[in-house]
Design a protein around this motif. Structure first.
Motif, PDB file in Angstrom:
ATOM      1  N   GLY A   1       0.785  -1.224   0.000  1.00 12.81           N
ATOM      2  CA  GLY A   1       0.000   0.000   0.000  1.00 12.81           C
ATOM      3  C   GLY A   1       0.818   1.274   0.000  1.00 12.81           C
ATOM      4  N   GLY A   2       2.157   1.139   0.077  1.00  7.16           N
ATOM      5  CA  GLY A   2       2.994   2.324   0.152  1.00  7.16           C
ATOM      6  C   GLY A   2       3.908   2.479  -1.041  1.00  7.16           C
ATOM      7  N   GLN A   3       5.137   2.896  -0.777  1.00  7.32           N
ATOM      8  CA  GLN A   3       6.100   3.119  -1.841  1.00  7.32           C
ATOM      9  C   GLN A   3       6.670   1.795  -2.338  1.00  7.32           C
ATOM     10  N   GLN A   4       7.333   1.866  -3.502  1.00 11.26           N
ATOM     11  CA  GLN A   4       8.000   0.673  -4.019  1.00 11.26           C
ATOM     12  C   GLN A   4       8.957   0.138  -2.949  1.00 11.26           C
ATOM     13  N   ARG A   5       8.933  -1.172  -2.743  1.00 12.01           N
ATOM     14  CA  ARG A   5       9.770  -1.732  -1.692  1.00 12.01           C
ATOM     15  C   ARG A   5      10.162  -3.164  -2.035  1.00 12.01           C
ATOM     16  N   GLU A   6      11.158  -3.639  -1.299  1.00  6.29           N
ATOM     17  CA  GLU A   6      11.613  -5.016  -1.444  1.00  6.29           C
ATOM     18  C   GLU A   6      11.081  -5.842  -0.284  1.00  6.29           C
ATOM     19  N   ILE A   7      10.472  -6.962  -0.614  1.00  2.91           N
ATOM     20  CA  ILE A   7       9.953  -7.896   0.380  1.00  2.91           C
ATOM     21  C   ILE A   7      10.510  -9.268   0.053  1.00  2.91           C
ATOM     22  N   ALA A   8      11.231  -9.857   0.992  1.00  2.00           N
ATOM     23  CA  ALA A   8      11.835 -11.177   0.807  1.00  2.00           C
ATOM     24  C   ALA A   8      12.672 -11.236  -0.466  1.00  2.00           C
ATOM     25  N   GLY A   9      13.380 -10.136  -0.754  1.00  2.00           N
ATOM     26  CA  GLY A   9      14.270 -10.102  -1.896  1.00  2.00           C
ATOM     27  C   GLY A   9      13.600  -9.828  -3.221  1.00  2.00           C
ATOM     28  N   ILE A  10      12.300  -9.558  -3.212  1.00  2.00           N
ATOM     29  CA  ILE A  10      11.548  -9.290  -4.437  1.00  2.00           C
ATOM     30  C   ILE A  10      11.055  -7.853  -4.386  1.00  2.00           C
ATOM     31  N   THR A  11      11.186  -7.124  -5.480  1.00  2.00           N
ATOM     32  CA  THR A  11      10.753  -5.726  -5.531  1.00  2.00           C
ATOM     33  C   THR A  11       9.303  -5.645  -5.993  1.00  2.00           C
ATOM     34  N   PHE A  12       8.496  -4.886  -5.249  1.00  2.00           N
ATOM     35  CA  PHE A  12       7.084  -4.712  -5.571  1.00  2.00           C
ATOM     36  C   PHE A  12       6.795  -3.235  -5.791  1.00  2.00           C
ATOM     37  N   ASP A  13       5.973  -2.956  -6.796  1.00  2.00           N
ATOM     38  CA  ASP A  13       5.615  -1.583  -7.129  1.00  2.00           C
ATOM     39  C   ASP A  13       4.770  -0.971  -6.016  1.00  2.00           C
ATOM     40  N   GLU A  14       4.782   0.365  -5.956  1.00  2.00           N
ATOM     41  CA  GLU A  14       3.938   1.056  -4.990  1.00  2.00           C
ATOM     42  C   GLU A  14       2.469   0.852  -5.343  1.00  2.00           C
ATOM     43  N   ALA A  15       1.627   0.851  -4.311  1.00  2.00           N
ATOM     44  CA  ALA A  15       0.176   0.686  -4.478  1.00  2.00           C
ATOM     45  C   ALA A  15      -0.129  -0.426  -5.466  1.00  2.00           C
ATOM     46  N   SER A  16       0.133  -1.668  -5.070  1.00  2.00           N
ATOM     47  CA  SER A  16      -0.007  -2.785  -6.000  1.00  2.00           C
ATOM     48  C   SER A  16      -0.501  -4.036  -5.287  1.00  2.00           C
ATOM     49  N   VAL A  17      -1.126  -4.906  -6.068  1.00  2.00           N
ATOM     50  CA  VAL A  17      -1.450  -6.270  -5.644  1.00  2.00           C
ATOM     51  C   VAL A  17      -0.741  -7.198  -6.612  1.00  2.00           C
ATOM     52  N   SER A  18       0.060  -8.099  -6.101  1.00  2.00           N
ATOM     53  CA  SER A  18       0.826  -9.006  -6.943  1.00  2.00           C
ATOM     54  C   SER A  18       0.506 -10.445  -6.563  1.00  2.00           C
ATOM     55  N   VAL A  19       0.453 -11.320  -7.568  1.00  2.00           N
ATOM     56  CA  VAL A  19       0.266 -12.754  -7.346  1.00  2.00           C
ATOM     57  C   VAL A  19       1.442 -13.463  -7.998  1.00  2.00           C
ATOM     58  N   LEU A  20       2.154 -14.281  -7.231  1.00  2.00           N
ATOM     59  CA  LEU A  20       3.318 -14.963  -7.785  1.00  2.00           C
ATOM     60  C   LEU A  20       3.532 -16.294  -7.087  1.00  2.00           C
ATOM     61  N   THR A  21       4.243 -17.166  -7.766  1.00  2.00           N
ATOM     62  CA  THR A  21       4.718 -18.390  -7.146  1.00  2.00           C
ATOM     63  C   THR A  21       6.055 -18.065  -6.493  1.00  2.00           C
ATOM     64  N   PRO A  22       6.131 -18.103  -5.176  1.00  2.00           N
ATOM     65  CA  PRO A  22       7.336 -17.594  -4.503  1.00  2.00           C
ATOM     66  C   PRO A  22       8.554 -18.494  -4.701  1.00  2.00           C
ATOM     67  N   PRO A  23       9.717 -17.891  -4.938  1.00  2.00           N
ATOM     68  CA  PRO A  23      10.949 -18.667  -4.962  1.00  2.00           C
ATOM     69  C   PRO A  23      11.195 -19.315  -3.594  1.00  2.00           C
TER      70      PRO A  23
END
Length: 509
Positions: free
Chosen positions: A391-413
């Motif tokens: 819900g905030g700024q672009q950030r890295e979570i668990a080594g993965i970069t996510f865009d700001e204000a985004s919902v992402s669906v992925l198969t996690p490494p």
């Protein structure tokens, strides 16, 4: 995808049944009817609708009650007939055939709690009603159950004649139209044993696959689940998650509210929850988000990736923004500027959900949490998906970069999974109690059984050691004064994830 509409507000397909309409009066009838719904089935099909839920279409009071309009259909008069303003049995049969040809299910809204204001039935059948007056104290369970909701005469379902009237009408509609579900209005205002019994009677006639959906209008997960179990409802509307989505995505409150609402329901059937951004009884999501269409899209995308069956209310795809009745029940728009971006998004998100068994049927748990982000893991067998809300700024979570204000669906490494692993265990909570007066206690109360489920009488006295699951929790601090009264701390809810081993808290004014 479920699509909900009030018939009068959707489309006028037959002007001959309009009666008195006034398009400039938001409390008047506006002419929508069953034939109009039939004429717009192609639109619903293009949107990807799988089940159509119609607001009540039974014969009802049509005159205003003081300044309040009757167009919505919830003011019941005769549950055995179609409301003439909406059409005829022939129109209803035609609509059902059109739905069947497109493989769209039908859900009908059923009213068991009350009849129309000033209904003649109150005089002709006085023994059918409680006659207890209006609800004054919404926390009094007896009043909630037996008093009048918004002045609507409250039926006494324990009366065998009332029960038979409601049961027989339901079975009549069931056998005539073979709908996929009944949506039961105002469940929290009816005895759960009545709902359970009439449900058993209906299912006995309906056969396999038929469902009862219950409107338990309550933001407390524990209360919704208790009512669902007692009333034997197949599906409930997820008001706790609805409020959490609005608070987090539209209003910027801690993301833990969404994660906690989901974690409290772990172990339940994911298809037993209908999730929604808004409906005819709540402020519209676009208005709640202050017109920020990006935030609205985030909520809608979450509906199609988190657990549950997503429901869209007519006009949400157009950005309806009314914050109160009747503005939140505006007429559907049918101008040329169709909301193609929002429609395309809904179709895309629903297609992804249809094609991904993990998103439809998988288990769920919170594996990562921050002030304005969370990671929900969906799992089915050995398959894993991450639903990541940022819900905030672009950030890295668990080594993965996510865009700001985004919902992402992925198969996690694999390495990302291990970096966010959460375990259950004991948390020691230290508290700064220096500002307490002699005899006062500092308490911790929250959404889970460990924290009293928001009941301060069952809160944790601090300091304390608590055993917690691998889940998200929201809570607040309260002070219990010497005389037994309670003061809640100001500000947003606090939050934590799983076993943090040690936590220090201090009262905030």
């Amino acid at each position: 995808m479920i699509y909900f509409l009030l018939v009068d507000r959707f489309y006028n397909g037959d002007p001959t049944n309009d009666g008195a309409i006034n398009l400039s009066d938001p409390q008047a009838f506006h002419g929508g009817d069953l034939r109009g719904v039939s004429e717009k089935l192609e639109y619903l099909d293009e949107l990807g609708v799988e089940t159509l839920w119609l607001g009540p279409i039974t014969q009802m009071r049509t005159e205003k009650f003081y300044e309040w309009g009757a167009y919505h259909g919830y003011w019941l008069e005769n549950p055995f007939e179609v409301e003439p303003r909406f059409g005829t049995w022939s129109d209803m049969d035609g609509l059902q055939r059109g739905l069947h040809s497109r493989n769209i299910g039908l859900a009908l809204d059923i009213v068991y709690n009350h009849v129309a204001p000033e209904s003649t039935r109150v005089k002709t059948h006085p023994g059918w009603f409680h006659h207890a007056g209006p609800i004054v104290d919404g926390h009094n369970s007896a009043e909630v159950m037996d008093h009048d909701v918004h002045g609507l005469p409250d039926l006494d379902q324990s009366n065998p004649k009332v029960y038979a009237w409601l049961r027989d009408a339901s079975i009549y509609w069931l056998e005539r139209l073979r709908p996929a579900a009944f949506r039961l209005d105002a469940v929290r205002h009816m005895p759960p044993e009545f709902v359970a019994q009439i449900g058993d009677d209906i299912r006995g006639k309906a056969g396999r696959g038929f469902q009862l959906w219950g409107e338990v209008f309550d933001g407390n997960v524990a209360q919704v689940q208790a009512t669902q179990a007692a009333a034997k409802l197949d599906v409930v509307f997820d008001y706790p998650l609805h409020y959490a989505l609005i608070d987090v995505v539209c209003k910027g409150q801690p993301a833990a509210s969404i994660a906690a609402a989901l974690d409290r329901t772990r172990g339940s059937d994911p298809e037993s929850w209908i999730t929604f951004a808004d409906n005819h009884d709540t402020p519209r999501v676009t208005g709640q988000c202050g017109g920020n269409s990006r935030r609205v899209d985030l909520i809608l995308e979450l509906l199609f990736t988190l657990r549950g069956r997503p429901m869209i209310t007519w006009g949400t795809e157009w950005g309806f923004d009314g914050l109160k009745e009747p503005e939140n029940r505006a007429d559907m728009r049918w101008d040329d500027a169709r909301p193609m971006d929002r429609m395309a998004g809904l179709r895309s998100w629903n297609t992804r959900r249809q094609e991904d068994e993990v998103l439809r049927r998988g288990n769920w748990r919170t594996v990562g949490l921050g002030a304005d982000w969370f990671v929900i893991e969906r799992s089915l067998g050995k398959q894993r998906r991450w639903v990541v809300y940022n819900g905030g700024q672009q950030r890295e979570i668990a080594g993965i970069t996510f865009d700001e204000a985004s919902v992402s669906v992925l198969t996690p490494p694999r390495e990302a999974v291990s970096s966010l692993r959460v375990k259950s265990g004991s948390v020691v909570v230290d508290a700064d109690t220096g500002n307490l007066k002699p005899g006062e206690q500092l308490l911790m109360v929250g959404d889970a059984p460990e924290f009293g489920q928001w009941n301060a009488e069952h809160a944790i006295v601090l300091p304390a050691a608590i055993t917690l699951a691998d889940a998200a929790y929201v809570y607040k601090l309260v002070i219990r004064h010497i005389d037994g009264t309670i003061t809640w701390e100001a500000g947003e809810n606090r939050w934590l994830l799983g076993a943090q081993q040690r936590l220090r808290v201090a009262w905030r004014n």
